[in-house]
Design an enzyme around this catalytic site. Structure first.
Site, PDB file in Angstrom:
ATOM      1  N   GLY A  11      28.410   1.445   0.532  1.00 10.18           N
ATOM      2  CA  GLY A  11      27.392   1.628   1.563  1.00 10.18           C
ATOM      3  C   GLY A  11      26.080   2.076   0.975  1.00 10.18           C
ATOM      4  O   GLY A  11      25.991   3.176   0.411  1.00 10.18           O
ATOM      5  N   ARG A  46      26.640  -4.829   1.871  1.00 11.53           N
ATOM      6  CA  ARG A  46      26.708  -6.164   2.459  1.00 11.53           C
ATOM      7  C   ARG A  46      25.784  -7.158   1.766  1.00 11.53           C
ATOM      8  O   ARG A  46      26.138  -8.308   1.556  1.00 11.53           O
ATOM      9  CB  ARG A  46      26.347  -6.094   3.945  1.00 11.53           C
ATOM     10  CG  ARG A  46      27.403  -5.427   4.816  1.00 11.53           C
ATOM     11  CD  ARG A  46      26.951  -5.408   6.260  1.00 11.53           C
ATOM     12  NE  ARG A  46      27.928  -4.765   7.130  1.00 11.53           N
ATOM     13  CZ  ARG A  46      27.739  -4.538   8.415  1.00 11.53           C
ATOM     14  NH1 ARG A  46      26.594  -4.900   8.983  1.00 11.53           N
ATOM     15  NH2 ARG A  46      28.670  -3.946   9.143  1.00 11.53           N
ATOM     16  N   GLY A 136      25.478  16.863   9.649  1.00 15.73           N
ATOM     17  CA  GLY A 136      24.625  16.474   8.528  1.00 15.73           C
ATOM     18  C   GLY A 136      24.645  17.458   7.377  1.00 15.73           C
ATOM     19  O   GLY A 136      25.680  17.704   6.770  1.00 15.73           O
ATOM     20  N   ASP A 203      30.070  10.572  19.980  1.00 14.46           N
ATOM     21  CA  ASP A 203      29.733  11.066  18.637  1.00 14.46           C
ATOM     22  C   ASP A 203      30.017  12.564  18.528  1.00 14.46           C
ATOM     23  O   ASP A 203      30.646  13.023  17.569  1.00 14.46           O
ATOM     24  CB  ASP A 203      28.259  10.783  18.349  1.00 14.46           C
ATOM     25  CG  ASP A 203      27.786  11.391  17.046  1.00 14.46           C
ATOM     26  OD1 ASP A 203      28.049  10.804  15.982  1.00 14.46           O
ATOM     27  OD2 ASP A 203      27.155  12.468  17.083  1.00 14.46           O
ATOM     28  N   LYS A 207      33.005  14.843  16.189  1.00 18.57           N
ATOM     29  CA  LYS A 207      32.703  16.035  15.388  1.00 18.57           C
ATOM     30  C   LYS A 207      33.486  17.252  15.882  1.00 18.57           C
ATOM     31  O   LYS A 207      33.995  18.048  15.087  1.00 18.57           O
ATOM     32  CB  LYS A 207      31.206  16.310  15.418  1.00 18.57           C
ATOM     33  CG  LYS A 207      30.368  15.192  14.826  1.00 18.57           C
ATOM     34  CD  LYS A 207      28.890  15.406  15.095  1.00 18.57           C
ATOM     35  CE  LYS A 207      28.045  14.234  14.630  1.00 18.57           C
ATOM     36  NZ  LYS A 207      26.623  14.386  14.977  1.00 18.57           N
TER      37      LYS A 207
END
Length: 430
Positions: A11, A46, A136, A203, A207
């Site tokens: 990635g 990709r 994060g 989301d 978490k």
């Protein structure tokens, strides 16, 4: 000095590029702190031809990300592809199966498959680390897993989605409604083109499931978690909350005990005296309540290339030091299988907003439904009539079981007096 820790990275989006830039920019400092160099040896993405502003010629390029698990020169695999299943999960299984440590920022995969991957990591005596999966760059997982390891955690909760907090903060500051602010957030890049995972609480739920397992020593139970978002909150709700001494925040809340494991993402009214009421913009904040340490607050940027890359590299530094440890703060076999708690038994105060037809008897009908369900009303406010003939009625209840509130709302379902679905928000105790 020991040999370098060699990394295969899947990635090369915002975070993947950030990891490479961070390792380059702080190479000397990272080497001193880790006790050896950390270097990327192979990458996969990709599009091989895309200009990412990074010199990729120094790395082996692997077209199939899962093949990174078999790269002969890699000690650890970093996954930044995303998705709960598909290539990300295949890579995780392959890497741990091949005896390589694994680092990820993928909260969806850990929420759905974390227990399986933790068992695989422990069986292969390798590290599984996911600090970047929650909040994060805020070291909340490390804080719970290590800093608060001696404490019994009574409750963990917080603001876990920066997009929702940005939207609510803008609505609060500017008095505008949700749809308008969402469009602006998308234009600024704070919200995805399809914002469903963010604004519907999914989301944040991913978490919260991870935090709950670490905080309480329970098996991950994402399937038992109830989540709702912010798409039905009006500017009027936020204004009403302000007059009552609150701010509206989307919170994930979890606790565990004899009643079972409770996990929920839901909009709340947060008292102005609580630190979460003052968390604005895209910031994340998590509160953990320990029986000896007291209330801990972890706060900081919840997304972005810099903060998330910082968390990924922090995990790599731990691995370089040989600091593995169980992913969930205790061996996977020791994690308790807790039943889901019955939320209907939870007691608290609530805010409920109704959109009603402006006619005689509406307030009496709402009050009667609450009375019949055993709910006492602390305050009831009706605001002005809109051009379509509807009005907003907001009530704040005294403490009551959630089941009773639900019964009152069910009694009102289908009433000709209501012109829209009620908005129910819990009031956070200070």
């Amino acid at each position: 000095m020991a040999e370098a820790l060699r990394v295969a990275l899947a990635g090369l989006g915002t975070v993947g590029g950030g990891v490479i830039r961070l390792l380059d920019a702080n190479a000397e400092l990272i080497t001193r702190r880790a006790g050896r160099r950390i270097e990327v040896v192979a990458v996969s993405a990709r599009d091989r031809t895309k200009d990412r502003g990074i010199d990729l010629s120094r790395f082996d390029w692997v077209d199939d990300p899962v093949a990174l698990a078999r790269h002969a020169d890699a000690d650890v695999v970093v996954e930044l592809v995303g998705g709960s299943d598909g290539p990300a999960l295949a890579l995780a299984r392959a890497a741990l199966g091949a005896g390589k440590s694994f680092v990820t920022a993928n909260k969806a995969m850990i929420a759905h498959h974390g227990l399986e991957l933790a068992q695989a990591a422990e069986a292969s005596q390798r590290a599984l680390k996911f600090e970047a999966a929650v909040a994060g760059g805020v070291p909340v997982i490390k804080g719970l897993r290590e800093g608060a390891a001696a404490n019994e955690i009574g409750r963990v909760y917080g603001i876990l989605n920066g997009t929702c907090n940005f939207i609510l903060s803008k609505m609060e500051a500017e008095g505008r409604d949700f749809a308008e602010i969402l469009a602006e957030a998308q234009a600024l890049g704070y919200a995805e083109a399809d914002p469903t995972f963010d604004i519907d609480g999914i989301d944040a739920a991913h978490k919260l499931s991870i935090l709950a397992s670490i905080a309480f020593g329970t098996q991950p139970a994402f399937g038992d978690l109830k989540a709702s978002g912010i798409r039905h909150i009006l500017a009027a709700d936020i204004a009403e909350a302000a007059t009552l001494g609150y701010r509206v925040r989307l919170l994930g809340i979890a606790d565990a005990g004899a009643h079972g494991l409770f996990q929920r993402v839901h909009a709340h009214l947060v008292p102005l005296g609580h630190p979460l009421a003052h968390v604005t913009g895209s910031t994340n904040a998590v509160v953990a309540e320990g029986n000896f340490v007291g209330r801990l607050l972890f706060q900081g940027p919840g997304a972005g290339d810099g903060p998330t890359a910082s968390a990924v590299v922090a995990d790599l530094i731990d691995i370089a030091r040989g600091e593995y440890g169980p992913p969930y703060a205790m061996p996977a076999a020791a994690l308790a299988a807790q039943p889901a708690a019955d939320s209907g038994e939870r007691r608290g105060r609530s805010y409920v907003r109704f959109t009603v037809a402006d006619r005689v008897g509406v307030l009496a009908e709402i009050a009667a439904a609450m009375r019949d369900a055993g709910v006492s009303i602390e305050s009831l406010i009706q605001r002005g009539v809109s051009p379509d003939g509807s009005a907003l009625v907001a009530i704040v209840t005294h403490e009551a079981p959630e089941r009773s509130i639900a019964q009152a709302l069910e009694k009102l379902r289908g009433s000709q007096s209501l012109t829209g679905e009620p908005m129910w928000m819990h009031i956070l105790d200070a």
